[in-house]
Design an enzyme around this catalytic site. Structure first.
Site, short mmCIF file in Angstrom:
data_model
loop_
_atom_site.label_atom_id
_atom_site.label_comp_id
_atom_site.label_asym_id
_atom_site.label_seq_id
_atom_site.Cartn_x
_atom_site.Cartn_y
_atom_site.Cartn_z
N ARG A 197 6.65 7.69 4.99
CA ARG A 197 6.40 8.49 6.20
C ARG A 197 7.63 8.59 7.09
NH1 ARG A 197 1.69 5.64 5.21
NH2 ARG A 197 2.39 4.02 6.63
N GLU A 217 4.46 -10.42 1.99
CA GLU A 217 3.48 -11.49 2.16
C GLU A 217 3.21 -12.20 0.83
OE1 GLU A 217 -0.95 -12.04 4.13
OE2 GLU A 217 0.12 -10.14 4.35
#
Length: 182
Positions: free
Chosen positions: A66, A103
């Protein structure tokens, strides 16, 4: 209401919350209604182009995916170059990469080896600053390529995820400009 407040309200009114996407418990911030509104998208582009002028930018770097949509029209409006920061393996030719921690695992981003020149001032643009991993890696990558970081600009900062704290050391005093913080 001042101009910055009016811009914030316009942009916020065009961002939709999508609960439980892409997984349960996550509230996704969908910017596609903003992109579909020429007034809101134009105001966003103008705001980022003004940052290019203020920070004397030579190029803008858009983070996949984006960030491409936001940064490319800013580059055109500001009269500067556009540098796509892609996921590893997506660019042809010689590239420079930067690995970073996720993560659960690692990822890598790349730019063309000749995308920036020594001394270029680069403004990194993305839609959302969440945990800051990709943004921080992009700052390191652009510096390793020889350019200077003019700043990091995002449409939306998710303050509760502490991305600002992660990217501030990599900014080395350059500004982090978030048009909206939630």
């Amino acid at each position: 209401m001042n101009a910055r407040g009016a811009l914030r309200e316009l942009l916020l009114s065009r961002i939709t919350d999508v609960p439980d996407y892409p997984q349960p418990g996550v509230v996704f911030k969908d910017i596609t209604p903003l992109l579909a509104d020429p007034v809101a998208f134009g105001a966003l582009t103008d705001a980022f182009a003004e940052l290019c002028e203020r920070h004397r930018v030579d190029k803008v770097a858009g983070l996949e995916a984006r960030g491409f949509i936001l940064a490319a029209p800013v580059a055109v409006r500001a009269g500067v170059g556009f540098v796509p920061v892609r996921k590893a393996g997506k660019l042809p030719g010689a590239t420079i990469g930067q690995a970073y921690e996720l993560e659960y695992g690692t990822a890598e981003i790349e730019i063309h080896a000749d995308a920036v020149a020594p001394g270029d001032r680069v403004l990194v643009i993305d839609d959302v600053l969440a945990t800051g991993g990709t943004a921080d890696a992009s700052l390191q990558l652009i510096r390793r390529a020889g350019a200077e970081i003019a700043g990091l600009a995002v449409l939306l900062e998710l303050g509760f995820l502490a991305g600002r704290q992660r990217v501030e050391p990599g900014l080395k005093g350059a500004p982090l400009e978030a048009l909206i913080t939630v």
